[in-house]
Design a protein around this motif. Sequence first.
Motif, short mmCIF file in Angstrom:
data_model
loop_
_atom_site.label_atom_id
_atom_site.label_comp_id
_atom_site.label_asym_id
_atom_site.label_seq_id
_atom_site.Cartn_x
_atom_site.Cartn_y
_atom_site.Cartn_z
N PRO A 94 6.38 -2.43 -11.29
CA PRO A 94 6.17 -1.96 -9.92
C PRO A 94 7.44 -1.83 -9.09
O PRO A 94 7.50 -1.01 -8.19
N ASN A 95 8.45 -2.65 -9.38
CA ASN A 95 9.71 -2.55 -8.64
C ASN A 95 10.82 -3.12 -9.50
O ASN A 95 10.58 -3.66 -10.59
N TRP A 103 4.12 -9.30 -10.14
CA TRP A 103 3.64 -8.65 -8.92
C TRP A 103 2.16 -8.94 -8.70
O TRP A 103 1.74 -9.25 -7.57
N ALA A 119 -0.08 -4.91 -0.19
CA ALA A 119 0.93 -4.30 -1.05
C ALA A 119 1.44 -3.03 -0.38
O ALA A 119 0.67 -2.31 0.27
N GLU A 120 2.73 -2.77 -0.54
CA GLU A 120 3.36 -1.58 0.05
C GLU A 120 3.67 -0.57 -1.05
O GLU A 120 4.20 -0.93 -2.11
N LEU A 121 3.35 0.69 -0.79
CA LEU A 121 3.69 1.79 -1.69
C LEU A 121 4.93 2.50 -1.17
O LEU A 121 4.96 2.96 -0.03
N PRO A 128 4.75 8.35 -6.07
CA PRO A 128 4.84 6.89 -6.05
C PRO A 128 6.01 6.40 -6.89
O PRO A 128 6.18 6.82 -8.04
N GLU A 130 7.57 2.76 -6.17
CA GLU A 130 7.58 1.30 -6.25
C GLU A 130 6.39 0.70 -5.51
O GLU A 130 5.83 1.32 -4.60
N LEU A 131 6.04 -0.52 -5.93
CA LEU A 131 5.01 -1.32 -5.27
C LEU A 131 5.60 -2.67 -4.94
O LEU A 131 6.30 -3.28 -5.76
N HIS A 132 5.31 -3.17 -3.73
CA HIS A 132 5.82 -4.46 -3.30
C HIS A 132 4.68 -5.28 -2.68
O HIS A 132 3.89 -4.76 -1.90
N LEU A 333 -7.19 -0.40 -6.30
CA LEU A 333 -5.99 0.32 -6.74
C LEU A 333 -6.30 1.78 -7.03
O LEU A 333 -5.48 2.67 -6.77
N LEU A 337 -4.14 4.38 -5.00
CA LEU A 337 -3.09 5.11 -5.71
C LEU A 337 -3.59 6.40 -6.36
O LEU A 337 -2.79 7.31 -6.61
#
Length: 403
Positions: A94-95, A103, A119-121, A128, A130-132, A333, A337
């Motif tokens: 994801p990152n 994650w 979660a941040e996209l 898309p 990264e995911l945080h 998700l 997404l």
Amino acid sequence: MKPNLLTRLFGGSVAAPEAKASRAGPLIALQGQGRAVWTSRDLASLAREGFMKNAIVYRAISMIAEAAASVPWLAYEGEAERPDHPLLALLSRPNGRQSGKAWLEALYGNLLVSGNAYAELVQLGGSPAELHALRPDRMKVVPGGDGWPEAYEYSVAGRTVRFPVEDGLSPILHLRLFHPLDDHYGFAPLEAAAIALDLHNAAGAWNKALLDNAARPSGALVYRGEGGANLSQEQFERLKRELEANYTGAVNAGRPLLLEGGLDWTSMALTPHDMDFIEAKNGAAREIALAFGVPPMLLGIPGDNTFANYAEANRVFWRQTILPLLGRTADALTNWLGPHFPGAIRLGFDVDAIEALSVERSALWSRVGAADFLSKDEKRQAVGYGAARPGDGEGEGDEGWTT
């Protein structure tokens, strides 16, 4: 003319809604439109007193998060599986600082501690990238005129970043557990187990204090001198110094107390036996485990275990706690997404990869394999697989089917 919110609330002609929307949403938004809705509880205290100071809470949350994060994701486009879909690559990495499992563990951990997970996209060139995972105690929901979030605000050290929701697409994923009295935030399992958590922590603190005080209940030294005389100030101070130096602390545990004439020891507290100390602590631990959906046997808590063995308790843990969590996460998700990828993509998870459910899976395969009235394709569909591809077997019967 389309009626406004005040017309709907206080009378006047009301026309039919022009767009598909909840009629109750504006009522929710009226109490705080455009302003952050603050949570009514201290999430830092829940994390500190629960996850960080209680072994039962720590282990229960860790078990759920680690187990759920270990199950592989599957991607489907219609009924066809897409093992090479870029969404799976994003979830596996994801990152740049976290693996997919790390994650997900952070996401599940936040959800279980606070009842909310964010979660941040991050997009790069409209795709898309990264995911945080974001801390829930820093996030605030900003409701719009229809009652749904119009933005999310993330605050750190007096600085705030606003994430607007545009055209129904949000850069923030908000997972939350059901809360009967809150429209925007979830309900933490720790809140339901708050009394049990306090009892368990208090029992540990009491036990520690007991050891620090020579492992005996508190009491009083009563002076029964002749004529009702009291100890002089000098005698009182000397007695206090001797007690602190010779009869307190773990190194002095069990040391006999020598009393001078006229002094008598009177206990002022219940003994550990009277308090049923161990059972009270184990009872509180079982309530905490119950709130998280973890069988007490898996946490090493003695008592009224209702499972015949560890394997049975582990199957119940996966069936009743992990699989529902995976299901709701896969749906969330997908909705979050999926619109960023072409086609009707859908996320699932590989139940066959769960070792704890292998016994149930083998029993299912045996039953389906013995069903002579089913074709090969029907048997594959019954156990969760698609139709056979060319080369998988001959004909439409049982050829090629193994258990």
